[in-house]
Design a protein around this motif. Structure first.
Motif, mmCIF file in Angstrom:
data_model
loop_
_atom_site.group_PDB
_atom_site.id
_atom_site.type_symbol
_atom_site.label_atom_id
_atom_site.label_comp_id
_atom_site.label_asym_id
_atom_site.label_seq_id
_atom_site.Cartn_x
_atom_site.Cartn_y
_atom_site.Cartn_z
ATOM 1 N N ARG A 183 -66.355 131.590 -31.211
ATOM 2 C CA ARG A 183 -65.755 130.374 -30.650
ATOM 3 C C ARG A 183 -65.950 129.182 -31.589
ATOM 4 N NH1 ARG A 183 -69.908 127.359 -28.798
ATOM 5 N NH2 ARG A 183 -71.871 128.441 -28.320
ATOM 6 N N ILE A 184 -67.078 129.140 -32.274
ATOM 7 C CA ILE A 184 -67.315 128.052 -33.225
ATOM 8 C C ILE A 184 -66.472 128.256 -34.475
ATOM 9 C CG2 ILE A 184 -69.050 126.962 -34.705
ATOM 10 C CD1 ILE A 184 -71.113 127.490 -32.560
ATOM 11 N N VAL A 185 -66.361 129.492 -34.923
ATOM 12 C CA VAL A 185 -65.537 129.795 -36.090
ATOM 13 C C VAL A 185 -64.086 129.393 -35.836
ATOM 14 C CG1 VAL A 185 -64.639 131.624 -37.568
ATOM 15 C CG2 VAL A 185 -67.038 131.670 -36.847
ATOM 16 N N VAL A 186 -63.585 129.715 -34.641
ATOM 17 C CA VAL A 186 -62.210 129.362 -34.280
ATOM 18 C C VAL A 186 -62.037 127.850 -34.263
ATOM 19 C CG1 VAL A 186 -60.504 129.397 -32.413
ATOM 20 C CG2 VAL A 186 -61.776 131.474 -32.980
ATOM 21 N N HIS A 187 -63.022 127.144 -33.706
ATOM 22 C CA HIS A 187 -62.954 125.679 -33.641
ATOM 23 C C HIS A 187 -62.931 125.072 -35.047
ATOM 24 C CE1 HIS A 187 -63.817 121.552 -32.431
ATOM 25 N NE2 HIS A 187 -64.829 121.553 -33.298
ATOM 26 N N VAL A 188 -63.786 125.584 -35.924
ATOM 27 C CA VAL A 188 -63.852 125.072 -37.291
ATOM 28 C C VAL A 188 -62.545 125.344 -38.029
ATOM 29 C CG1 VAL A 188 -64.987 125.352 -39.535
ATOM 30 C CG2 VAL A 188 -66.350 125.223 -37.435
ATOM 31 N N ASP A 189 -62.010 126.540 -37.873
ATOM 32 C CA ASP A 189 -60.764 126.897 -38.552
ATOM 33 C C ASP A 189 -59.588 126.061 -38.064
ATOM 34 O OD1 ASP A 189 -62.108 128.775 -40.017
ATOM 35 O OD2 ASP A 189 -61.495 130.493 -38.801
ATOM 36 N N ALA A 190 -59.678 125.591 -36.819
ATOM 37 C CA ALA A 190 -58.570 124.828 -36.232
ATOM 38 C C ALA A 190 -58.619 123.344 -36.582
ATOM 39 C CB ALA A 190 -58.569 124.999 -34.707
ATOM 40 N N ALA A 191 -59.717 122.886 -37.158
ATOM 41 C CA ALA A 191 -59.858 121.467 -37.491
ATOM 42 C C ALA A 191 -58.821 121.070 -38.538
ATOM 43 C CB ALA A 191 -61.264 121.192 -38.015
ATOM 44 N N ILE A 192 -58.162 119.951 -38.330
ATOM 45 C CA ILE A 192 -57.077 119.539 -39.224
ATOM 46 C C ILE A 192 -57.348 118.199 -39.908
ATOM 47 C CG2 ILE A 192 -55.313 120.829 -37.974
ATOM 48 C CD1 ILE A 192 -54.523 118.224 -36.583
ATOM 49 N N SER A 193 -58.338 117.442 -39.428
ATOM 50 C CA SER A 193 -58.633 116.146 -40.052
ATOM 51 C C SER A 193 -59.251 116.361 -41.427
ATOM 52 C CB SER A 193 -59.592 115.337 -39.175
ATOM 53 O OG SER A 193 -60.806 116.035 -38.998
ATOM 54 N N ALA A 194 -59.110 115.380 -42.283
ATOM 55 C CA ALA A 194 -59.679 115.478 -43.630
ATOM 56 C C ALA A 194 -61.203 115.509 -43.536
ATOM 57 C CB ALA A 194 -59.234 114.307 -44.483
ATOM 58 N N PRO A 195 -61.856 116.516 -44.119
ATOM 59 C CA PRO A 195 -63.320 116.606 -44.035
ATOM 60 C C PRO A 195 -63.987 115.549 -44.901
ATOM 61 C CG PRO A 195 -62.479 118.303 -45.499
ATOM 62 C CD PRO A 195 -61.277 117.642 -44.886
ATOM 63 N N ALA A 196 -65.203 115.203 -44.534
ATOM 64 C CA ALA A 196 -65.957 114.214 -45.314
ATOM 65 C C ALA A 196 -66.320 114.763 -46.690
ATOM 66 C CB ALA A 196 -67.216 113.811 -44.549
ATOM 67 N N PHE A 197 -66.530 116.069 -46.758
ATOM 68 C CA PHE A 197 -66.885 116.720 -48.019
ATOM 69 C C PHE A 197 -66.018 117.962 -48.186
ATOM 70 C CE2 PHE A 197 -70.748 114.933 -46.112
ATOM 71 C CZ PHE A 197 -71.074 113.972 -47.060
ATOM 72 N N VAL A 198 -65.573 118.196 -49.406
ATOM 73 C CA VAL A 198 -64.749 119.368 -49.675
ATOM 74 C C VAL A 198 -65.597 120.509 -50.231
ATOM 75 C CG1 VAL A 198 -62.826 120.275 -51.043
ATOM 76 C CG2 VAL A 198 -62.688 117.967 -50.072
ATOM 77 N N SER A 199 -66.566 120.174 -51.066
ATOM 78 C CA SER A 199 -67.348 121.206 -51.737
ATOM 79 C C SER A 199 -68.827 120.863 -51.711
ATOM 80 C CB SER A 199 -66.895 121.347 -53.200
ATOM 81 O OG SER A 199 -67.212 120.149 -53.915
ATOM 82 N N ILE A 200 -69.644 121.836 -52.079
ATOM 83 C CA ILE A 200 -71.081 121.600 -52.152
ATOM 84 C C ILE A 200 -71.383 120.572 -53.232
ATOM 85 C CG2 ILE A 200 -71.402 123.531 -53.755
ATOM 86 C CD1 ILE A 200 -73.883 122.218 -51.070
ATOM 87 N N GLU A 201 -70.551 120.485 -54.255
ATOM 88 C CA GLU A 201 -70.749 119.473 -55.288
ATOM 89 C C GLU A 201 -70.612 118.071 -54.709
ATOM 90 O OE1 GLU A 201 -70.281 123.190 -57.323
ATOM 91 O OE2 GLU A 201 -68.956 122.265 -55.848
#
Length: 348
Positions: free
Chosen positions: A191-209
């Motif tokens: 259920r958390i994986v589905v929620h994360v995959d469905a997120a469409i807003s721009a994330p605060a961070f793209v990569s670990i860098e």
């Protein structure tokens, strides 16, 4: 009864490529309750959950062992107390968890530890980071552990690279660079994986860098000094009265040094205590010879402290590692000298 097979119970953990890359390191154990049940007795420490000396557990605790309870804490991060993952799995197949001491610069991996009180939106952004190699629920069931590759820009921030942990300012998450982690082996629920995959807003961070850079910059701003602030040559330079300064420092400090047991056998903490004590006495010697007209640099002080430390700190595998291009203990000595110099300057 068929013996327990953790590979069947936790296939996503034991079959994961990143976990297998760490499996051969002799830094695995389990977390257990250390100490004794002693209600109302202030002379006995309460029980606490901590990585255990698993070799001691397997050898069998005897009445002559001088520690509380049947378990002893892991006082060294090597084969003295610990096992490889396969050895641990064979020896204790029904263990409730596995604990590992991550060494990012050695392993090429780090762990992003997302706390249970991290705001859901922030946690979702972190779970969307690219390059996650392994993920699981934390022990609370509300946080997450993410194994990530060492950032490509890791060494662009020498102060941060020398830290054990990089914490977000609110304590919502942290990067573990040189630290214990207890793996639950419990996968992130669908259920958390589905929620994360469905997120469409721009994330605060793209990569670990991106994430590392922000935490690293904050660490640099908050640090008054670091090991890199003291430049040491490849070999010890000629330092006036070096031998007698080291000998006199050891002579006066010998009976003042604390024991590893005072730090629950956390050797890193104990070693820092030894360095701090030696440095305090050494400054007296440096001032005395300074009165004769000799000038000692921070590099000189770091080398002298390192030489004194080698006389009282037992060698362990970690000491063969290098930090900032020099032996581990020399780098720790340089870090302490830099810190004390920064403190002294701020009070003058």
């Amino acid at each position: 009864m068929t013996p327990a097979d953790p590979h069947t119970w936790f296939p996503q953990f034991y079959g994961n490529a990143a976990i297998r890359a760490l499996a051969s390191a002799c830094r695995w154990t389990i977390s257990g309750q250390i100490g004794e049940e002693a209600p109302g007795d202030p002379t006995k420490p309460p029980k606490r959950k901590a990585p255990i000396d698993v070799r001691h557990l397997l050898d069998g605790c005897t009445p002559s062992c001088q520690h509380g309870g049947p378990l002893r804490g892991a006082f060294a991060q090597d084969e003295t107390c610990l096992l490889t993952l396969d050895e641990l799995t064979t020896a204790i197949p029904n263990a409730a968890n596995t604990a590992f001491y991550i060494q990012a610069q050695t392993d090429g991996l780090l762990v992003l530890d997302i706390e249970a009180d991290c705001p859901p939106g922030v946690a979702t952004d972190l779970l969307r980071l690219s390059g996650i190699l392994y993920s699981e629920l934390s022990m609370s069931g509300r946080g997450f552990h993410l194994v990530m590759p060492l950032p490509k820009n890791f060494h662009d921030f020498p102060i941060a690279a020398g830290k054990r942990v990089l914490r977000e300012e609110h304590g919502w998450y942290e990067l573990l660079l040189d630290h214990w982690l207890t793996f639950t082996r419990q996968p992130v629920p669908d259920r958390i994986v589905v929620h994360v995959d469905a997120a469409i807003s721009a994330p605060a961070f793209v990569s670990i860098e991106d994430l590392y850079a922000q935490l690293a910059v904050n660490a640099s701003k908050s640090s008054g000094a670091s090991a890199s602030a003291v430049d040491t040559s490849e070999d010890m330079p000629g330092i006036p009265y070096s031998q007698i300064i080291v000998e006199q420092t050891l002579a006066v400090a010998h009976h003042q040094l604390r024991e590893p047991g005072d730090f629950n056998h956390d050797m890193s903490r104990w070693e820092f205590s030894v360095l701090a004590s030696l440095h305090g006495w050494m400054r007296t010697q440096l001032r005395a010879y300074g009165a004769l007209g000799v000038e000692y640099s921070t590099s000189d002080a770091a080398w002298l402290l390192y030489k004194a430390a080698l006389e009282v700190i037992p060698a362990r595998p970690k000491h063969s590692e290098r930090r900032n291009g020099r032996p581990f203990l020399l780098d720790r000595a340089a870090a302490l000298v830099a810190d004390r110099e920064a403190r002294s300057s701020s009070t003058n």
